[in-house]
Motif scaffolding. Structure first.
Motif, PDB file in Angstrom:
ATOM      1  N   ASP A 100      20.663  49.633  62.265  1.00 36.63           N
ATOM      2  CA  ASP A 100      21.244  48.948  61.196  1.00 36.63           C
ATOM      3  C   ASP A 100      21.306  49.699  59.717  1.00 36.63           C
ATOM      4  O   ASP A 100      21.745  49.145  58.685  1.00 36.63           O
ATOM      5  CB  ASP A 100      20.542  47.565  61.038  1.00 36.63           C
ATOM      6  CG  ASP A 100      20.659  46.667  62.323  1.00 36.63           C
ATOM      7  OD1 ASP A 100      21.530  47.125  63.166  1.00 36.63           O
ATOM      8  OD2 ASP A 100      20.035  45.736  62.394  1.00 36.63           O
ATOM      9  N   ASP A 125      22.614  56.287  58.688  1.00 32.89           N
ATOM     10  CA  ASP A 125      23.827  56.597  58.252  1.00 32.89           C
ATOM     11  C   ASP A 125      24.521  57.450  59.530  1.00 32.89           C
ATOM     12  O   ASP A 125      25.808  57.521  59.612  1.00 32.89           O
ATOM     13  CB  ASP A 125      23.670  57.662  56.954  1.00 32.89           C
ATOM     14  CG  ASP A 125      22.997  57.031  56.006  1.00 32.89           C
ATOM     15  OD1 ASP A 125      24.008  56.087  55.243  1.00 32.89           O
ATOM     16  OD2 ASP A 125      22.068  57.136  55.576  1.00 32.89           O
ATOM     17  N   GLY A 138      23.658  57.397  63.350  1.00 35.73           N
ATOM     18  CA  GLY A 138      23.035  56.959  64.536  1.00 35.73           C
ATOM     19  C   GLY A 138      23.502  57.620  65.926  1.00 35.73           C
ATOM     20  O   GLY A 138      24.600  57.654  66.006  1.00 35.73           O
ATOM     21  N   ALA A 183      23.718  49.545  54.364  1.00 32.21           N
ATOM     22  CA  ALA A 183      24.824  49.209  55.347  1.00 32.21           C
ATOM     23  C   ALA A 183      24.466  50.414  56.555  1.00 32.21           C
ATOM     24  O   ALA A 183      24.258  51.444  56.241  1.00 32.21           O
ATOM     25  CB  ALA A 183      26.308  49.482  54.909  1.00 32.21           C
ATOM     26  N   ALA A 184      24.889  49.933  57.725  1.00 34.20           N
ATOM     27  CA  ALA A 184      24.798  50.934  58.673  1.00 34.20           C
ATOM     28  C   ALA A 184      26.273  51.750  58.702  1.00 34.20           C
ATOM     29  O   ALA A 184      27.295  51.458  58.007  1.00 34.20           O
ATOM     30  CB  ALA A 184      24.959  50.135  60.016  1.00 34.20           C
ATOM     31  N   GLY A 185      25.862  53.101  59.017  1.00 35.05           N
ATOM     32  CA  GLY A 185      27.024  54.125  59.103  1.00 35.05           C
ATOM     33  C   GLY A 185      27.822  54.370  60.232  1.00 35.05           C
ATOM     34  O   GLY A 185      27.803  53.408  61.202  1.00 35.05           O
ATOM     35  N   VAL A 186      27.796  55.633  60.687  1.00 31.79           N
ATOM     36  CA  VAL A 186      28.343  55.678  62.066  1.00 31.79           C
ATOM     37  C   VAL A 186      27.451  55.886  63.261  1.00 31.79           C
ATOM     38  O   VAL A 186      26.311  56.101  62.910  1.00 31.79           O
ATOM     39  CB  VAL A 186      28.955  57.241  62.318  1.00 31.79           C
ATOM     40  CG1 VAL A 186      30.200  57.217  61.423  1.00 31.79           C
ATOM     41  CG2 VAL A 186      28.192  58.274  61.690  1.00 31.79           C
ATOM     42  N   LYS A 187      27.737  55.480  64.401  1.00 29.15           N
ATOM     43  CA  LYS A 187      26.868  55.459  65.640  1.00 29.15           C
ATOM     44  C   LYS A 187      27.699  55.896  66.521  1.00 29.15           C
ATOM     45  O   LYS A 187      28.632  55.482  67.162  1.00 29.15           O
ATOM     46  CB  LYS A 187      26.512  54.054  65.747  1.00 29.15           C
ATOM     47  CG  LYS A 187      25.401  53.922  66.938  1.00 29.15           C
ATOM     48  CD  LYS A 187      24.657  52.484  66.850  1.00 29.15           C
ATOM     49  CE  LYS A 187      25.318  51.589  67.822  1.00 29.15           C
ATOM     50  NZ  LYS A 187      24.460  49.973  67.754  1.00 29.15           N
TER      51      LYS A 187
END
Ligand SMILES: Cc1cc2nc3c(=O)[nH]c(=O)nc-3n(C[C@H](O)[C@H](O)[C@H](O)COP(=O)(O)OP(=O)(O)OC[C@H]3O[C@@H](n4cnc5c(N)ncnc54)[C@H](O)[C@@H]3O)c2cc1C
Ligand SMILES: Nc1ncnc2c1ncn2[C@@H]1O[C@H](COP(=O)(O)O)[C@@H](O)[C@H]1O
Lengths: 323, 258
Positions: free
Chosen positions: A297, A300, A302, B233-237
């Motif tokens: 969450d 940047d 993951g 905020a979450a980025g790329v996964k």
């Protein structure tokens, strides 16, 4: 004795062998943004005196140390300096030693105390202290209702640096022992061998490992990646509790708070208490095999994957780039 | 021996912790509250000494709003013999200086041989109260202890410092603070919970302690501004399919991080 205008008293931390602790540059940097830094150096040698001046102290007040008694000798010296200088503010490191002395000085001299500052400034009414609370979710300011504030400064949080002073005013402090009861202390023994890696506090890059590393032996993978990146090594509480690495490396609410340019979390779930110590990092990278891990969450970049596969490839790729 | 353990109720870190943007104070309505884990560990240090030394009196002391009674009862259920709850409307938003004066006054009334606190509270993260209390009380102090042996006239302990660890001996009366290296508290069992209902819990006010919260009396650190930072905020996964390491290197290069 006369002191410069707007004196800011700074108690510097000294290592067991008489050198300046790494927090000193930030403390004098912060002090120099508020006024004229006046350093109190207890138990430092001549080289340490020159070193505090090089970091911006216009005045260096020295006193003999007594490392066999906890806190009281330092509090006595700082109190003597406070009474001689009457500063606009007193800055100490937010270290274990610094906090102990700050608490005692604030009680003795009836001063307002603000802890864990990440910045300091002045407004029309005086010195303002900036804090980052609940893991950086809030920013707050505090100020004394009146009088000079005593402020402990988070290690590694201040980028400002003082200007070197070529010809500092150096004085020996006359310290009247308070006679307050004190604990007696043996020598400090390092819990781990000296390392050439950067210190966690203030590091530009941090690589941290968690329970996902599985063993102390495997934890060396974290260190290998850190060395490849010139990074400091951090850990989750689960990794510290499991004995993979000493407590000094714990990142989080009850460990160190870091704000590096790059934070890489390996095998760390990202519990709220861990995030509280790292979520102000500029860029966060996480590698975890559980796609539901809360660390994603805040990441940047993951990677859902097995760290034992990905990290060796990553180290290879970084090496190949350099070659 | 009489031991005072300083226990504190804090917002549960597992929940949402919020600050009131008007007052800057913890928004107690926002999430759950718990007895701070580190103060439960402090209680465990006292109780394990009491187990081995009959006649040891363990008193839990807290300065907290009226709503904290359940948390203070929990320290009785875990095993403290009695509790003192300092509670006064005038203490809302008390800074470290006022908190230290109040707790010192409450300790002075009880004249304990030993005061045990946590090293840092999880909400305030001050880590300064133990030293402030020692100064007020004229007691010796030893903070950040990771192993503790309580003797008749002194505590011998291992202390964490920023440079390594050291052995210390602190003569009684003393204030000590302990770290999370020490064990978790025992869990309150049914018997303990029932017994806690009958244990003394004394509520005292500022007037009872003879302490004034008058802001003209002593300087206080007050909050002058509070702001909330937008959540991250979450980025790329991505899921590793053999090239995740290569993609990560590209990301690091693009962002000038290597
Ligand atoms: C008052 C209090 C204070 C606390 N303070 C702190 C603190 O300062 N710092 C801190 O870190 N914690 C702190 N905690 C503890 C926190 O709640 C968590 O328990 C802790 O952070 C978990 O550590 P972890 O992520 O390493 O372990 P876990 O939560 O067990 O996570 C391990 C992760 O590794 C992953 N994994 C396993 N194997 C692999 C593999 N081969 N490849 C990739 N991923 C893998 C798993 O999917 C999992 O997500 C505190 C708790 C409390 C109550
Ligand atoms: N309001 C309070 N009531 C009782 N004990 C407290 C209170 N505030 C702090 N303490 C104790 O002092 C320790 C250190 O607190 P702090 O200096 O706020 O980090 C805590 O772990 C508690 O043991």
């Amino acid at each position: 004795m006369t002191y410069p205008e707007k004196p800011i008293l700074v108690l510097v931390d000294v290592t067991p062998d008489g050198q300046l602790a790494s927090s000193t540059a930030g403390l004098l940097g912060a002090a120099s943004t508020l006024g004229a830094p006046v350093a109190v150096l207890v138990g430092g040698d001549a080289a340490a005196t020159a070193a505090v001046a090089a970091l911006g102290a216009q005045v260096v007040l020295t006193a003999e140390g007594d490392a066999s008694r906890l806190t009281v000798p330092l509090a006595d010296a700082l109190q003597a300096a406070y009474r001689a200088v009457r500063p606009d503010a007193v800055l100490l490191s937010n270290s274990i030693a610094g906090r102990d002395v700050a608490g005692r000085l604030a009680v003795r001299e009836h001063l307002a105390l603000s802890v864990d500052a990440v910045g300091v400034s002045r407004d029309d009414e005086g010195v303002v202290v900036h804090h980052s609370v609940y893991g950086g979710a809030y920013l707050t300011d505090s100020a004394p209702t009146f009088g000079a504030p005593v402020i402990t400064v988070r290690q590694g949080a201040i980028d400002a640096r003082g200007e070197a002073v070529a010809d500092p005013q150096v004085e020996q402090l006359g310290v009247e022992p308070s006679g307050a009861p004190a604990a007696s202390a043996d020598v400090i023994e390092a819990v781990e061998a000296a390392s050439s890696r950067p210190e966690l506090r203030g590091a530009k890059v941090v690589v941290s490992g968690g329970r996902g590393l599985g063993s102390k032996e495997n934890f060396s993978l974290v260190e290998d990646l850190a060395d490849e990146l010139g990074a400091a090594v951090g850990a989750s509480r689960a990794a510290v509790d499991a004995g993979y690495i000493p407590y000094a490396h714990q990142v989080g609410q009850t460990g160190v708070s870091v704000s590096p340019q790059l934070y890489i979390a390996l095998g760390i779930s990202g519990a709220i208490q861990h995030r509280a110590g790292m979520q102000t990092a500029k860029t966060i990278v996480a590698i975890n095999k559980d796609p539901e891990s809360p660390i994603f969450d805040v990441a940047d970049f993951g990677i859902v994957g097995d760290l034992f596969t990905v990290v060796p490839q990553l180290i290879e790729a970084l090496r190949a780039r350099k070659a | 021996m009489k031991i005072y353990v300083l226990v504190k109720e804090v917002p549960d870190t597992y929940g949402d912790r919020k600050l009131d943007l008007e007052t800057g104070l913890a928004d107690r309505g926002a999430g759950d509250v718990v007895l701070d884990e580190i103060t439960e560990r402090a209680l465990e240090v006292a109780l394990s000494h009491a187990d081995a030394n009959p006649g040891t009196e363990v008193v839990a002391l807290s300065m907290a709003p009226e709503s904290a009674t359940a948390s203070i009862r929990r320290s009785l259920a875990i095993g403290a013999g009695s509790a003192v709850h300092v509670c006064d409307e005038a203490l809302r938003g008390a800074d470290l200086g006022l908190t230290a004066s109040v707790l010192a006054a409450a300790i002075r009334r009880g004249e304990p041989d030993l005061v045990i606190t946590g090293n840092l509270s999880t909400d305030g993260s001050g880590g300064v109260l133990p030293a402030m209390l020692a100064e007020h009380l004229g007691y010796a102090q030893a903070t950040a202890l990771s192993a503790v042996a309580i003797g008749a006239d002194a505590v011998t302990a291992t202390r964490a410092t920023d440079f390594g660890s050291q052995q210390v001996t602190v003569p009684l009366p003393a204030v000590i603070s302990i770290t999370e290296a020490l064990p978790d508290a025992r869990f309150p069992n049914f018997k303990g919970i029932m017994a806690a209902k009958k244990k003394p819990l004394e509520v005292v006010s500022l007037a009872d302690l003879g302490v004034s919260a008058d802001p003209a009396q002593a300087p206080q650190a007050i909050l002058t501004a509070v702001s909330e930072k937008p959540p991250r905020a979450a980025g790329v996964k991505i899921t590793d399919e053999g090239d995740a390491a290569a993609q990560l290197v590209d990301f690091l290069v693009q962002n000038r991080l290597v």
